[in-house]
Design an enzyme around this catalytic site. Structure first.
Site: not given
Ligand code: NBG
Length: 830
Positions: A370, A562-563, A568, A670, A674
């Site tokens: 991920h 988002k985080r 980002k 994601t 949404k």
């Molecule tokens: C996150 C990514 C996102 C991705 C999500 C789900 C982690 C390690 N990765 O871009 O930063 O949408 O995983 O796949 O949390």
């Protein structure tokens, strides 16, 4: 198979409308012990949850029976995180009891909102990865795929975020303090998990690294299972998320010290054991913290693998059938020790020969990566693994031994290749590379968006993709339209159903494509705008309550949720906000469209730079909102404690979705899906799933800007000088100078200096290189916004283009390409 219904007193629960009222009243009397007249909101909540849960439990019992009879291939999803969101609204919808609730509650003098407010969100995850796990579980059940998600039942989930003087403050998230009524604790389903100790040879088994050996752990804890039910939508299937909770063995409480008044000593063993499932991602900046985190991962893996093997053996005897009946999906590197654990079980416990065990193991696992950030690929110090899991370290060496032989055969004499690919990193410290172990031990490896999968195979995991190209593939992420459109945005869902002549889109999201033709219909556009406006009024009311910021529901609602992470680029957004403010101050307010900027998200507690950006945003927000000249055009709101519930409030109100990561850094995203599904237009870079969103909704309905991934690489390779952008671009210079002077931080220059020094000095994520393209693109956004008919048509086309991003499609892709799993329908009850 454990019967989860056994934990609850058996209540006959029907499905006819009147039954809900009957069951709720019965639960009030027999579970809560109150008469309806004396029932509090919490009593009502408990009674309703129990009535709904009973319905799910009955479906679960039938699901388990159908799976047992079919002996199918089961998908086991191993994940350190699940962000499930609130359960009540979802479970009411999925059991078809939602409509019956209002009259039942009215009889008790309660409102549905009172109940929803009591429904705590289990925050057992950090961000996208945990929410993806929840979306995939939802889609698996909806598609009738036999599946079980394994995780950890943390006492404390992701911290609750608060602001003090604008800075992030973290509080423990005691999500289950008042009980967690959706949960079925089944303590009798338990596994013993060992740590530390030593290994010894087994008589007659030889003594090589790959021989059968015995591990004698020095410490043992118990993992007890606890379940959350995951219903499918429009089907009878209910799957489980099985969460493990760490407990000391019975009798661990030490009466001796207790009698002597040494109370802490008396409970020390219990506390140490239970600490394993105490918190999500314990701080690992200390040695003890690192050990605890690795313990968590192994605890999850060991409980789950033993459970999987036991489930397999109930219906099967031939070990060679394991890969046909079991597929274990590793959600990122956290659970990768599962590969060693299965080897250990097969070789040490069941006596299979190493090579036989390896053939089976490798065909059983699949790995999803991920991230592309090097720091996202976990490694663990060899000496820590050795100390905590001595047998697993031997197994890792064994796997590495045969793997490096394969590499040497393929690349004779290439020592560098061996060094690059080895499961062990030698310099500067010997560490186990978990991603390498995952790839070597899996049948399939996938990234989570097209670009991400390509970059994985071309860069991060290049050497492995050269060795085994067929192992690598892509499965683009998806989201569940049930939660993120139907439940989060009931107004739009109703309009969509009305326009499409039914709610079949809920399980066949491609039907949204038909909306595209309606974008040209003025009446449809009016209704579409009306829905968005009402959602924005709701959001505005909530923002006033939570942040004190009054916002205009007619303004462009621009969201970045988002985080917090430097890649980002929330900082780029700040530079844009300051640029807008400077334009207004310079007397160009009339040229700016009124805009509300909504930020939300948490930063990792130990991530200083990200927390500094949170502080900066709050300072800029305070400045803008306080200045009447600015606040006529601009408002900045940063509601604290972003979670699934807050996302469900903000997303339906968004006009503009900020997806501005540096290209090549965001694996997928994601939230981008949404927001687009809910009719927000994206301003985004060519990163992650943004690329696929632009393709699906049409480039004309997407604001694309900035460097692409190869372009970003070229800038870096060409000796990037961020200050050149500062010197050449007057607006950028003015934004940075204003921040540096403290104009947007109440005169505080010390807090802002390190952030600016970082971008002007190194600017690792090329914020300044993309600034001009971004601001110009925002100007294009404003031009489009000034034409509401055009904007609304674009918004409709965004929703219309999002069919592909259903998690149902994602699960179908996994089933076809990786899991080879097929549906097992569950019969309806009585
Ligand atoms: C996150 C990514 C996102 C991705 C999500 C789900 C982690 C390690 N990765 O871009 O930063 O949408 O995983 O796949 O949390």
């Amino acid at each position: 198979m454990v019967d989860v219904t056994a934990a609850a007193p058996p209540l006959p629960a029907g499905s006819a409308p009147a039954d809900l009222a009957r069951d709720v009243l019965r639960n009030l009397a027999s579970v809560q012990g109150v008469t309806p007249e004396r029932a509090t909101a919490r009593d009502g909540y408990q009674a309703v949850v129990r009535a709904v849960r009973d319905r799910l439990a009955q479906r679960y019992a039938r699901t388990a029976a159908a799976h047992d009879a079919a002996n199918p291939r089961v998908v086991y999803y191993l994940s350190a995180e699940y962000l499930l969101g609130r359960q009540l609204p979802q479970n009411l919808l999925y059991t078809g009891t939602g409509d019956q609730l209002a009259p039942v509650l009215a009889g008790l003098g309660l409102s549905p909102e009172q109940l929803t407010d009591l429904d705590a969100e289990p925050g057992l995850g950090n961000g996208g990865l945990g929410r993806l796990a929840a979306c995939l579980m939802d889609a698996l059940a909806t598609l009738d795929i036999p599946a079980l998600g394994y995780g950890i039942r943390y006492d404390f989930g992701i911290f609750r975020q608060d602001f003090a003087g604008g800075a992030q403050v973290e509080h423990p998230d005691d999500w289950a303090y008042d009980g967690s009524p959706w949960e079925f604790a089944t303590p009798e389903l338990a596994q013993e998990v060992g740590f530390h100790g030593w290994t010894e040879p087994v008589a007659g088994a030889g003594d090589g690294a790959t021989a059968r050996r015995r591990w004698v752990p020095g410490e043992t804890v118990r993992g007890q299972a606890s379940h959350l039910l995951v219903p499918g939508y429009g089907t009878q299937t209910v799957n489980l998320v099985r969460l493990w909770r760490a407990r000391a063995a019975p009798g661990s409480f030490d009466l001796g010290p207790f009698g002597a008044g040494r109370y802490a000593d008396a409970a020390a063993g219990i506390v140490a054991a239970e600490n394993i499932s105490r918190v999500l991602y314990p701080d690992d900046s200390t040695e003890a913290g690192r050990e605890l985190r690795l313990k968590q991962y192994y605890f999850l893996v060991s409980c789950s693998l033993r459970d999987i093997v036991a489930r397999f053996r109930r219906c099967n005897t031939d070990w060679d059938a394991l890969p046909d009946k079991v597929v274990i999906q590793l959600n990122d590197t956290h659970p990768v020790l599962a590969i060693c654990e299965l080897m250990r079980l097969l070789v040490d416990r069941y006596g299979l020969d190493w090579h036989h065990a390896w053939t089976i193991t490798r065909r059983t696992f699949a790995y999803t990566c991920h991230t592309l950030l090097p720091e996202g690929l976990e490694t663990w110090p060899v000496d820590l693994v050795q100390r905590l899991l001595p047998r697993h370290m031997e197994i890792i060496y064994g796997i590495n031994h045969y793997f490096l032989q394969e590499v040497a055969d393929r690349y004779p004499g290439d020592v560098d290749k061996l060094r690059q690919l080895s499961l062990i990193q030698e310099e500067p410290q010997r560490r186990v590379r978990m991603a390498h172990l995952a790839v070597v031990g899996s049948d399939a490896v996938n990234g989570v968006a097209r670009l991400h999968s390509d970059l994985l195979a071309r860069t991060t995991l290049r050497g492995f993709a050269d060795l085994w190209p067929a192992r690598f593939g892509n499965v683009t992420n998806g989201i569940t339209p049930r939660r993120f459109l139907r439940l989060a945005n009931p107004r739009l869902a109703e309009l969509v159903s009305d326009l499409l002549g039914g709610d079949g889109w809920l399980t066949d999201l491609d039907r949204l494509a038909q909306l595209a033709d309606l974008a040209g219909d003025e009446a449809v556009r009016r209704r579409w705008r009306e829905v968005k406006h009402r959602n924005k009024v709701d959001l505005a009311e909530s923002l006033v309550r939570t942040t004190g910021v009054a916002v205009d529901p007619d303004a462009l609602c621009d969201v970045m949720i988002k985080r917090f992470h430097e890649y980002k680029r929330q900082l780029l957004k700040v530079l844009h906000v300051v640029t807008l403010a400077n334009r207004i101050r310079a007397g160009h307010g009339g040229a700016v469209v009124p805009r509300t900027v909504v930020f939300a998200g948490k930063a990792a507690p130990g991530y200083w730079a990200a927390k500094q950006i949170i502080w900066l945003i709050n300072a800029v927000a305070a400045t803008v909102n306080r200045d009447p000249d600015l606040s006529r055009y601009l408002a900045v709101a940063f509601p604290p404690d972003y979670n699934v519930t807050r996302a469900e409030l903000i997303i339906p109100a968004a006009d503009l979705s900020e997806q501005i990561s540096l290209a090549g850094k965001e694996a997928s995203g994601t939230g981008n899906m949404k927001l687009a599904l809910n009719g927000a237009l994206t301003i985004g870079t060519l990163d992650g799933a943004n690329i696929e969103i632009a393709q699906r909704v049409g480039a004309d309905n997407f604001f694309q800007f900035g460097l692409d991934a190869p372009g970003a690489q070229a800038v870096r390779d060409g000796g990037y000088a961020p200050w050149l952008h500062y010197e050449r671009d007057p607006e950028l210079r003015e934004a940075i100078d204003a921040l540096r002077r403290g104009d947007f931080t109440g005169g505080d220059r010390t807090g802002v200096a390190p952030v600016l020094d970082a971008v002007l000095g190194r600017d690792e994520y090329l914020a300044l290189a993309d600034y001009r393209a971004y601001v110009d693109c925002q100007d294009a956004v404003e031009r489009a916004w000034r034409d509401p008919e055009r904007w609304t048509a674009m918004s409709i086309r965004n929703t219309a283009g999002c069919g592909y991003f259903s998690a149902d499609r994602t699960v179908r892709d996994y089933c076809r390409d990786i899991w080879r799993a097929t549906p097992v329908p569950v019969p309806t009850g009585g």
